[in-house]
Design a protein around this motif. Structure first.
Motif, PDB file in Angstrom:
ATOM      1  N   ALA A  14      94.817 -89.063  61.226  1.00  0.00           N
ATOM      2  CA  ALA A  14      96.149 -88.516  61.488  1.00  0.00           C
ATOM      3  C   ALA A  14      96.495 -87.387  60.536  1.00  0.00           C
ATOM      4  O   ALA A  14      97.381 -86.575  60.819  1.00  0.00           O
ATOM      5  N   ASP A  15      95.790 -87.323  59.406  1.00  0.00           N
ATOM      6  CA  ASP A  15      96.059 -86.269  58.428  1.00  0.00           C
ATOM      7  C   ASP A  15      95.258 -85.002  58.706  1.00  0.00           C
ATOM      8  O   ASP A  15      95.326 -84.043  57.927  1.00  0.00           O
ATOM      9  N   HIS A  16      94.492 -84.964  59.797  1.00  0.00           N
ATOM     10  CA  HIS A  16      93.601 -83.832  60.057  1.00  0.00           C
ATOM     11  C   HIS A  16      93.856 -83.231  61.439  1.00  0.00           C
ATOM     12  O   HIS A  16      94.385 -83.891  62.341  1.00  0.00           O
ATOM     13  N   GLU A  17      93.460 -82.001  61.592  1.00  0.00           N
ATOM     14  CA  GLU A  17      93.533 -81.331  62.884  1.00  0.00           C
ATOM     15  C   GLU A  17      92.481 -81.914  63.828  1.00  0.00           C
ATOM     16  O   GLU A  17      91.545 -82.599  63.402  1.00  0.00           O
ATOM     17  N   SER A  18      92.650 -81.653  65.106  1.00  0.00           N
ATOM     18  CA  SER A  18      91.789 -82.272  66.127  1.00  0.00           C
ATOM     19  C   SER A  18      90.311 -81.976  65.901  1.00  0.00           C
ATOM     20  O   SER A  18      89.455 -82.861  66.072  1.00  0.00           O
ATOM     21  N   ALA A  19      89.964 -80.724  65.520  1.00  0.00           N
ATOM     22  CA  ALA A  19      88.554 -80.398  65.292  1.00  0.00           C
ATOM     23  C   ALA A  19      88.001 -81.206  64.127  1.00  0.00           C
ATOM     24  O   ALA A  19      86.848 -81.684  64.183  1.00  0.00           O
ATOM     25  N   GLU A  20      88.792 -81.380  63.084  1.00  0.00           N
ATOM     26  CA  GLU A  20      88.345 -82.164  61.923  1.00  0.00           C
ATOM     27  C   GLU A  20      88.214 -83.640  62.296  1.00  0.00           C
ATOM     28  O   GLU A  20      87.316 -84.330  61.805  1.00  0.00           O
ATOM     29  N   ARG A  21      89.093 -84.110  63.179  1.00  0.00           N
ATOM     30  CA  ARG A  21      88.999 -85.504  63.619  1.00  0.00           C
ATOM     31  C   ARG A  21      87.675 -85.740  64.338  1.00  0.00           C
ATOM     32  O   ARG A  21      87.006 -86.752  64.110  1.00  0.00           O
ATOM     33  N   ARG A  22      87.324 -84.817  65.209  1.00  0.00           N
ATOM     34  CA  ARG A  22      86.055 -84.966  65.944  1.00  0.00           C
ATOM     35  C   ARG A  22      84.872 -84.928  64.983  1.00  0.00           C
ATOM     36  O   ARG A  22      83.891 -85.673  65.162  1.00  0.00           O
ATOM     37  N   ALA A  23      84.971 -84.109  63.950  1.00  0.00           N
ATOM     38  CA  ALA A  23      83.887 -84.046  62.958  1.00  0.00           C
ATOM     39  C   ALA A  23      83.779 -85.368  62.204  1.00  0.00           C
ATOM     40  O   ALA A  23      82.664 -85.852  61.932  1.00  0.00           O
ATOM     41  N   LEU A  24      84.911 -85.966  61.871  1.00  0.00           N
ATOM     42  CA  LEU A  24      84.908 -87.268  61.185  1.00  0.00           C
ATOM     43  C   LEU A  24      84.287 -88.336  62.080  1.00  0.00           C
ATOM     44  O   LEU A  24      83.511 -89.179  61.617  1.00  0.00           O
ATOM     45  N   GLN A  25      84.632 -88.318  63.351  1.00  0.00           N
ATOM     46  CA  GLN A  25      84.078 -89.303  64.271  1.00  0.00           C
ATOM     47  C   GLN A  25      82.567 -89.140  64.418  1.00  0.00           C
ATOM     48  O   GLN A  25      81.833 -90.134  64.524  1.00  0.00           O
ATOM     49  N   ARG A  26      82.093 -87.880  64.421  1.00  0.00           N
ATOM     50  CA  ARG A  26      80.644 -87.653  64.492  1.00  0.00           C
ATOM     51  C   ARG A  26      79.964 -88.200  63.237  1.00  0.00           C
ATOM     52  O   ARG A  26      78.883 -88.803  63.320  1.00  0.00           O
ATOM     53  N   ARG A  27      80.582 -88.002  62.076  1.00  0.00           N
ATOM     54  CA  ARG A  27      80.009 -88.528  60.829  1.00  0.00           C
ATOM     55  C   ARG A  27      79.959 -90.053  60.865  1.00  0.00           C
ATOM     56  O   ARG A  27      79.009 -90.673  60.356  1.00  0.00           O
ATOM     57  N   ALA A  28      80.974 -90.665  61.441  1.00  0.00           N
ATOM     58  CA  ALA A  28      80.982 -92.124  61.553  1.00  0.00           C
ATOM     59  C   ALA A  28      79.858 -92.603  62.463  1.00  0.00           C
ATOM     60  O   ALA A  28      79.181 -93.594  62.164  1.00  0.00           O
ATOM     61  N   ARG A  29      79.641 -91.902  63.568  1.00  0.00           N
ATOM     62  CA  ARG A  29      78.553 -92.288  64.481  1.00  0.00           C
ATOM     63  C   ARG A  29      77.195 -92.139  63.815  1.00  0.00           C
ATOM     64  O   ARG A  29      76.264 -92.885  64.118  1.00  0.00           O
ATOM     65  N   ARG A  30      77.081 -91.172  62.905  1.00  0.00           N
ATOM     66  CA  ARG A  30      75.808 -90.977  62.182  1.00  0.00           C
ATOM     67  C   ARG A  30      75.647 -91.973  61.028  1.00  0.00           C
ATOM     68  O   ARG A  30      74.610 -92.005  60.381  1.00  0.00           O
ATOM     69  N   GLY A  31      76.672 -92.767  60.765  1.00  0.00           N
ATOM     70  CA  GLY A  31      76.601 -93.746  59.688  1.00  0.00           C
ATOM     71  C   GLY A  31      76.981 -93.208  58.328  1.00  0.00           C
ATOM     72  O   GLY A  31      76.791 -93.883  57.309  1.00  0.00           O
ATOM     73  N   GLU A  32      77.525 -91.986  58.293  1.00  0.00           N
ATOM     74  CA  GLU A  32      77.933 -91.400  57.014  1.00  0.00           C
ATOM     75  C   GLU A  32      79.295 -91.919  56.555  1.00  0.00           C
ATOM     76  O   GLU A  32      79.593 -91.917  55.365  1.00  0.00           O
ATOM     77  N   LEU A  33      80.102 -92.360  57.511  1.00  0.00           N
ATOM     78  CA  LEU A  33      81.417 -92.919  57.210  1.00  0.00           C
ATOM     79  C   LEU A  33      81.508 -94.313  57.816  1.00  0.00           C
ATOM     80  O   LEU A  33      80.916 -94.598  58.861  1.00  0.00           O
ATOM     81  N   HIS A  34      82.267 -95.172  57.143  1.00  0.00           N
ATOM     82  CA  HIS A  34      82.513 -96.520  57.652  1.00  0.00           C
ATOM     83  C   HIS A  34      83.902 -96.558  58.276  1.00  0.00           C
ATOM     84  O   HIS A  34      84.877 -96.069  57.685  1.00  0.00           O
ATOM     85  N   VAL A  35      84.000 -97.141  59.470  1.00  0.00           N
ATOM     86  CA  VAL A  35      85.294 -97.260  60.147  1.00  0.00           C
ATOM     87  C   VAL A  35      85.981 -98.537  59.667  1.00  0.00           C
ATOM     88  O   VAL A  35      85.537 -99.646  59.988  1.00  0.00           O
ATOM     89  N   VAL A  36      87.034 -98.390  58.887  1.00  0.00           N
ATOM     90  CA  VAL A  36      87.788 -99.552  58.422  1.00  0.00           C
ATOM     91  C   VAL A  36      88.603-100.120  59.571  1.00  0.00           C
ATOM     92  O   VAL A  36      88.655-101.335  59.788  1.00  0.00           O
ATOM     93  N   ARG A  37      89.271 -99.257  60.291  1.00  0.00           N
ATOM     94  CA  ARG A  37      90.019 -99.561  61.498  1.00  0.00           C
ATOM     95  C   ARG A  37      90.135 -98.265  62.280  1.00  0.00           C
ATOM     96  O   ARG A  37      89.861 -97.187  61.731  1.00  0.00           O
ATOM     97  N   PRO A  38      90.484 -98.299  63.552  1.00  0.00           N
ATOM     98  CA  PRO A  38      90.588 -97.039  64.294  1.00  0.00           C
ATOM     99  C   PRO A  38      91.476 -96.029  63.570  1.00  0.00           C
ATOM    100  O   PRO A  38      92.617 -96.321  63.203  1.00  0.00           O
TER     101      PRO A  38
END
Length: 318
Positions: A14-38
């Motif tokens: 919620a603190d990021h623009e839509s393009a940055e959100r999509r980048a974060l989601q891609r990093r999560a799918r690659r296992g670089e980020l852990h999803v604590v909650r949606p």
């Protein structure tokens, strides 16, 4: 409390623009980020040192903005926030209490408990253990209410270690817990009362608390806790449990005793084993000690192992 959890940087989409959100989601799918909650991520390496209950507290922290009054964190989630010991994995969902509900409800992230408590004046009102608190802006049930809620809904092997820890640290008084029983659903009153009646400030560890629960489940006599064996001019030692009628000592052996550097105090694991052997020889030198029984953590998880060992040394069980 929870310094390690609070030190973990949260990344909220919620603190990021839509393009940055999509980048974060891609990093999560690659296992670089852990999803604590949606919508909330953390760096994977930030989780490496966290205990399971700390993972649960992290989820509570990440979800705090969505837990708005009159809801409050309760039960196992409140217990984790209050720093109570867990002997079983914490729940996958957060537990909250909602006075607007008359029956339980659940979602993917939340288990919602109804709150049918009748407000009443308590002799302990205004004291810290009986006062609700907050965590990251979300309300949390008081420590006393939390312990009673856990006693009412969780198995004794999970609730008694928490009760013992709170009593042993002098965070609550037994009378506070007994008085709070009136706030429990009548259908859960008996279960909560049994767990609270077992509470003891003498348990030095959650493993000892589980040991007492197992003895009670098996119908064994209640042992003496922290009994001391001593002779004038000689060493003295305390044992976890003493069954005087059967003349049996029961000790709970945790791996930390032989592996935790803080408990070893500069000694090696071999030194610790040698010292424990000398200590047991000292215990066996007393004519009133007929047998010494040792249980490990894995033993405590198997009721039949406990039963067989107790019966073998003459301690009656059902």
């Amino acid at each position: 409390m929870h310094e390690r959890v609070l030190a973990v940087p949260l990344i909220r989409t919620a603190d990021h623009e839509s393009a940055e959100r999509r980048a974060l989601q891609r990093r999560a799918r690659r296992g670089e980020l852990h999803v604590v909650r949606p919508g909330v991520f953390v760096q994977v390496e930030a989780l490496e040192q966290l205990l399971p209950e700390e993972h649960h507290v992290l989820l509570a922290r990440a979800s705090a903005p969505s837990v708005r009054p009159p809801r409050s964190y309760s039960h196992a989630t409140a217990a984790a926030i209050h720093g109570m010991p867990f002997v079983e994995p914490p729940p996958s969902r957060l537990h909250v209490r909602d006075p607007r509900r008359a029956s339980p409800d659940s979602t993917t992230l939340l288990f919602v408990h109804p709150d049918v408590t009748v407000q009443q004046t308590s002799r302990w009102s205004g004291l810290e253990p009986t006062s609700a608190t907050t965590f990251c802006g979300a309300s949390v049930t008081s420590l006393v209410r939390t312990l009673v809620d856990v006693a009412a809904t969780a198995p004794a092997v999970a609730s008694v270690p928490m009760i013992d820890a709170a009593l042993g640290r002098r965070l609550v008084l037994p009378e506070m817990l007994v008085d709070e029983l009136s706030a429990v659903d009548p259908k859960e009153h008996a279960r909560a009362g049994r767990a609270l009646a077992m509470g003891s400030p003498l348990s030095d560890s959650p493993a000892e608390s589980i040991g007492r629960v197992r003895f009670r489940q098996l119908g064994a006599p209640d042992p003496v806790q922290q009994h001391e064996f001593a002779r004038p001019g000689e060493r003295r030692t305390r044992v976890d449990f003493w069954f005087p009628d059967q003349r049996v000592v029961v000790e709970i052996d945790g791996r930390a005793k032989y592996e935790d550097p803080a408990m070893l105090g500069g000694s090696t694991t071999a030194d610790a084993h040698w010292q424990e052997k000398r200590r047991e020889d000292f215990l066996r030198s007393f004519p009133e000690v007929r047998a010494v029984v040792r249980f490990s953590w894995s033993d405590l998880m198997d009721l039949e192992t406990i039963r067989a060992a107790l019966v073998r040394v003459g301690i009656p069980c059902r």
